[in-house]
Design a protein around this motif. Structure first.
Motif, PDB file in Angstrom:
ATOM      1  N   THR A 142      -1.318  -9.632  -3.770  1.00  0.00           N
ATOM      2  CA  THR A 142      -2.454 -10.063  -3.773  1.00  0.00           C
ATOM      3  C   THR A 142      -2.544 -11.145  -4.741  1.00  0.00           C
ATOM      4  N   PHE A 185     -16.587  -7.035  -0.654  1.00  0.00           N
ATOM      5  CA  PHE A 185     -15.220  -7.368  -0.270  1.00  0.00           C
ATOM      6  C   PHE A 185     -14.922  -8.686  -0.634  1.00  0.00           C
ATOM      7  N   GLU A 189      -7.649   1.248   3.278  1.00  0.00           N
ATOM      8  CA  GLU A 189      -6.705   0.231   3.413  1.00  0.00           C
ATOM      9  C   GLU A 189      -7.294  -1.092   3.268  1.00  0.00           C
ATOM     10  N   LEU A 190      -8.441  -1.225   3.483  1.00  0.00           N
ATOM     11  CA  LEU A 190      -9.199  -2.504   3.508  1.00  0.00           C
ATOM     12  C   LEU A 190      -9.295  -2.592   2.188  1.00  0.00           C
ATOM     13  N   LEU A 191      -9.590  -1.915   1.091  1.00  0.00           N
ATOM     14  CA  LEU A 191      -9.959  -2.090  -0.225  1.00  0.00           C
ATOM     15  C   LEU A 191      -8.280  -2.344  -1.137  1.00  0.00           C
ATOM     16  N   MET A 192      -7.550  -1.571  -0.433  1.00  0.00           N
ATOM     17  CA  MET A 192      -6.309  -1.565  -1.250  1.00  0.00           C
ATOM     18  C   MET A 192      -5.439  -2.723  -1.159  1.00  0.00           C
ATOM     19  N   ILE A 193      -6.063  -3.543  -0.253  1.00  0.00           N
ATOM     20  CA  ILE A 193      -5.466  -5.033  -0.118  1.00  0.00           C
ATOM     21  C   ILE A 193      -5.833  -5.792  -1.281  1.00  0.00           C
ATOM     22  N   SER A 194      -7.068  -5.561  -2.064  1.00  0.00           N
ATOM     23  CA  SER A 194      -7.701  -6.175  -2.963  1.00  0.00           C
ATOM     24  C   SER A 194      -7.673  -5.736  -4.254  1.00  0.00           C
ATOM     25  N   VAL A 195      -7.542  -4.616  -4.122  1.00  0.00           N
ATOM     26  CA  VAL A 195      -7.495  -3.735  -5.432  1.00  0.00           C
ATOM     27  C   VAL A 195      -6.607  -2.384  -5.696  1.00  0.00           C
ATOM     28  N   LYS A 196      -6.131  -2.443  -6.889  1.00  0.00           N
ATOM     29  CA  LYS A 196      -5.179  -1.110  -7.016  1.00  0.00           C
ATOM     30  C   LYS A 196      -5.994   0.132  -6.954  1.00  0.00           C
ATOM     31  N   GLY A 254     -12.699   0.462   9.150  1.00  0.00           N
ATOM     32  CA  GLY A 254     -13.881   1.256   8.263  1.00  0.00           C
ATOM     33  C   GLY A 254     -14.779   0.202   7.689  1.00  0.00           C
ATOM     34  N   LEU A 264     -11.884   3.175   4.770  1.00  0.00           N
ATOM     35  CA  LEU A 264     -11.913   1.932   4.225  1.00  0.00           C
ATOM     36  C   LEU A 264     -10.920   1.772   2.998  1.00  0.00           C
ATOM     37  N   TYR A 266      -6.605  -9.103   5.854  1.00  0.00           N
ATOM     38  CA  TYR A 266      -5.909  -7.841   6.667  1.00  0.00           C
ATOM     39  C   TYR A 266      -7.095  -7.289   7.296  1.00  0.00           C
ATOM     40  N   MET A 282       0.805  -1.153  -0.019  1.00  0.00           N
ATOM     41  CA  MET A 282       0.073  -0.003  -0.079  1.00  0.00           C
ATOM     42  C   MET A 282       1.025   1.468  -0.090  1.00  0.00           C
ATOM     43  N   GLY A 294     -10.234  -5.410 -10.926  1.00  0.00           N
ATOM     44  CA  GLY A 294     -11.073  -5.347  -9.900  1.00  0.00           C
ATOM     45  C   GLY A 294     -11.981  -4.035 -10.221  1.00  0.00           C
ATOM     46  N   LEU A 333     -14.139  -8.747  -4.468  1.00  0.00           N
ATOM     47  CA  LEU A 333     -12.552  -8.100  -4.767  1.00  0.00           C
ATOM     48  C   LEU A 333     -11.474  -9.378  -4.488  1.00  0.00           C
ATOM     49  N   ARG A 334     -11.867 -10.120  -3.623  1.00  0.00           N
ATOM     50  CA  ARG A 334     -11.004 -11.076  -3.457  1.00  0.00           C
ATOM     51  C   ARG A 334     -11.064 -12.312  -4.574  1.00  0.00           C
TER      52      ARG A 334
END
Lengths: 331, 446
Positions: free
Chosen positions: A68, A95, B233-240, A81, B231, A75, A51, B10, A98-99
């Motif tokens: 990923t 979510f 950080e949570l999203l960036m774990i999955s999408v750019k 949030g 949110l 995480y 990140m 994504g 997205l995975r």
């Protein structure tokens, strides 16, 4: 599979926030990333997950850069949030999507975790509860619109308590059944009941052979789960290694003693350092097992009734405070 | 730093989720329904007002025939004239009024035409005491008789029908340098004159401005809400981050354009309802209005589709440009309290394009039209109108699109350099200088 973090560095201008952090997880288990506030734990995690850009260093999962695409990562961020105004079910499905989890599969997993985390009532429409006496008497109150029982709609995030929001966030981390789970302060803000619930889930994930990285200020939890630790202070690594080895290196120097009478004179005689005292309960610091045994012999010889004699290694909390203190003094 | 396909993995999921949430939002549903209802009732209301004579639209807008059975014409002048033309009055019997006192039926009307001593004419039109004729019918009858009397007076004065037709014919006007005068038979480039062009430019620019402002406000709000809800950080774990931004932009674009298409559909339905209820031709009304602002156009079906396609491409390019800027501007904010200032920056830029395009409409210069049509940001406001009014050709229009696409690509590259860092940034709002510094650092690092 293995996770290798090599020489991670990050600076903002002249300020170094992570200074050559390195560690490795060769087998499944829990690795603790500990440190004072602002030590660089969250920044390190963000760099590991890509990140944040890193000034130098690399993170390898099974020999390939952690991504990923190369690793299924779950995480739980320190900054929790959720979309405040959207339905929770929609968010969880999103979510999961997205995975790469299909909608049908996501629904199955959400159902499992909702039961496990006791949040079903917030995710699924609920039928109104019928009062027992009404059921017995066969009363029906549905006379007109006001008396009619309405199906309770699923909740939105801003209608949940902080603890319940945290449960939903843990679900988002677990929905993709990750190989590597990173939990940043997972237990902060939870009541004792929910802390136990979270602990049981963490234990389950360990039993499933997952790789966990945990950042926490709750040393008792870390001590319960973690096999290896790194302690950071002001961006630098001040202590690193296998937790048991670290503890062994300190030796058994913490003595808890409970007697039926005052033993201050014997402590002075033996030269034992008194840490705290509450009536006849003593917490003492000894130089080692020999001094502890000598003190015990002295008490027995003088017919002092010993109720508790507990000689143990220092706790992680004590090690942490000592190491951070030493590092600060050295600076 | 180069953009790759993986940067957009994504995007579909983000698009799907964002669009679903917009479609489910109660506020959006209510505002959308209100707009659709207003559009749906617009044509029947216009037709009703026109029929009652409350408003006058001119032309043959009603496809039905008048209820009037007989119109008695009491001509107290030396003029002789025919019955009014037009299908609307085709079933009405126009006959001279008798000199005796007349009793008018419920569906009869009387028109009295007199000549004053000074040579002017007076026309009075009305029904009987129990008349069932509408005020709209009487107004239309009055308008047509007035025209007929005027024509008859001209004929009586010795003007031939050919001369009358010539006097009534359309003509083109062009003002500018003498060197650029068109040869006889050659169409004038500037046929509709600055007034008509300005009206068209002004109207189109308002549409672009509204679309860009509304849609960028949506994007900015979505980005800031996501950022302030912690949110990211949570999203960036999955999408750019680029997928996160692109998905949102496309979802808002689909939502807004979908709404526009729905409104267009509602407008067609509204016209259909007006024709069923009041025999009113909305198509004739629209054609008449369009003809008034661009007289050289024929506005047949193909031409309208072509103009709509050009406008849609330009609107889409404008939307993409401003929404990327909006996304970056939103990500620079620290929280919802900065939303107004983020909006303000984009509004300023939109207004710049809008005002420049309006200036272009005022000045009668082909060179200025070409420059404005090619200039990025301004071109989305100008180029389609300049093309429709004939001041730029298709190659210039195409070039302006290419330039705008290049600007969008550059903005995407810029966003890819800074978006990840700014969206995760905590603290005070990031200034433009810091933003440019970040992009520069990333470029050097790459």
């Amino acid at each position: 599979m293995s996770l290798i973090v090599k020489d991670l560095c990050k600076s903002y201008g002249d300020k170094v926030v992570v200074d050559h952090l390195s560690f490795a997880m060769e087998e499944p288990g829990v690795y603790a990333l500990l440190g004072t506030n602002g030590a660089g734990k969250t920044t390190s995690i963000r760099m590991m997950l890509g990140m944040l850009s890193r000034d130098s260093g690399e993170v390898l999962w099974d020999g390939r850069p952690l991504d990923t695409n190369t690793c299924n990562v779950g995480y739980l961020a320190e900054e929790r949030g959720l979309y405040p105004k959207y339905e929770l079910m929609d968010q969880l499905i999103y979510f999961a999507a997205l995975r790469g989890v299909s909608r049908a599969e996501a629904r199955k997993r959400i159902k499992y975790w909702a039961e496990r985390l006791e949040v079903e009532e917030y995710l699924y429409p609920q039928m109104p509860k019928v009062q027992p006496e009404e059921a017995l008497l066969g009363k029906k109150k549905s006379l007109g619109l006001r008396g009619r029982g309405k199906v309770q709609k699923p909740k939105k995030a801003d209608q949940l308590s902080k603890g319940n929001q945290q449960k939903i966030q843990l679900m988002t981390a677990l929905l993709s059944e990750p190989q590597l789970l990173i939990l940043d302060e997972p237990l902060s803000g939870l009541d004792p009941v929910n802390t136990d619930l979270f602990n049981s889930i963490i234990r389950e994930e360990i039993d499933k052979g997952k790789y966990l990285i945990m950042s926490s200020h709750q040393m008792a939890t870390v001590e319960e789960f973690c096999t290896d630790i790194t302690i950071l202070n002001r961006s630098k690594t001040v202590l690193q290694g296998h937790l048991n080895d670290i503890k062994k290196s300190y030796g058994r120097v913490n003595l808890s003693l409970k007697t039926e009478q005052d033993i201050s004179t014997y402590l002075e005689t033996e030269g034992v350092h008194l840490v705290t005292r509450k009536e006849n309960e003593y917490r003492l610091k000894v130089t080692g097992e020999e001094q502890a045994n000598r003190l015990l012999s002295l008490l027995i010889e003088n017919h002092v009734t010993v109720i508790t004699f507990d000689l143990r290694e220092p706790s992680l909390h004590e090690i942490f405070v000592e190491k951070v203190g030493q590092a600060n003094e050295a600076e | 730093m180069k953009l790759s396909k993986r940067d957009f993995t994504g995007t579909g999921e983000v698009f799907d989720f964002t669009l679903r949430q917009y479609a489910k939002s109660k506020a959006n549903i209510i505002s959308g329904c209100v707009m659709l209802i207003l559009v749906l009732i617009s044509m029947p209301v216009v037709a009703l007002l026109a029929k009652n004579g409350t408003i006058s639209l001119g032309g043959d807008l009603f496809t039905s025939t008048s209820n009037a059975e007989t119109v008695y014409i009491q001509n107290e002048t030396f003029l002789s004239f025919d019955a009014p033309k037009g299908s609307y009055w085709s079933k009405t019997d126009f006959r001279p009024a008798s000199s005796d006192a007349m009793e008018l039926g419920e569906k009869d009307a009387l028109a009295v035409i007199t000549e004053d001593p000074d040579g002017s004419y007076a026309l009075q039109v009305g029904g009987g005491t129990e008349s069932e004729l509408s005020a709209g019918d009487l107004q239309d009858l009055s308008d047509r008789l007035q025209k007929t009397v005027t024509e008859s007076a001209a004929l009586a004065a010795g003007v031939t029908r050919e001369q009358l037709a010539m006097a009534d014919a359309d003509y083109s006007v062009k003002s500018g340098e003498a060197a650029s005068y068109a040869a006889p038979g050659e169409p004038l480039v500037d046929e509709e004159g600055p007034g008509g062009r300005f009206a068209l430019q002004y109207g189109y620019a308002i549409v672009v401005m509204m679309l860009c402002m509304i849609s960028t406000a949506y994007i900015i709000r979505a980005v800031i809400e996501e950022k302030s809800s912690k949110l990211v950080e949570l999203l960036m774990i999955s999408v750019k981050p680029m997928a996160l931004l692109t998905g949102k932009i496309l979802a808002v674009m689909t939502y807004i354009f979908g709404l526009m298409i729905a409104m267009l559909g509602a407008f067609v339905l509204s016209g259909f309802a007006a024709s069923l209820l009041f025999d009113f031709s909305a198509a004739s009304l629209l054609q008449g209005q369009l003809q008034a602002v661009a007289p050289q156009m024929h506005f047949d079906v193909l031409e309208i589709i072509g103009v709509l396609a050009i406008a849609l491409v330009s609107l889409a390019l404008g939307y993409l440009t401003f929404s990327i800027i909006g996304g970056i501007s939103g990500a620079c904010c620290s929280g919802t309290e900065d939303m107004e200032s983020a909006n303000g920056s984009v509004v300023m830029l939109v207004m710049l394009g809008y005002i420049a395009s309006c200036f272009g409409g005022i000045f009668n210069s082909t060179a200025l039209a070409t420059v404005l049509s090619l200039f990025p940001v301004v071109s989305v406001f100008c180029a389609p109108v300049e093309y429709v009014t004939g001041r730029i050709g298709l190659p210039v229009l195409a070039l302006s699109w290419v330039i705008q696409v290049a600007v969008i690509c550059l903005l995407m590259v810029f966003a890819s350099r800074v978006y990840a860092d700014i969206v995760i940034h905590r603290g005070s709002r990031i200034k433009l200088r810091q933003l440019l510094g970040m992009a520069g650092t990333k470029r050097r690092a790459a």
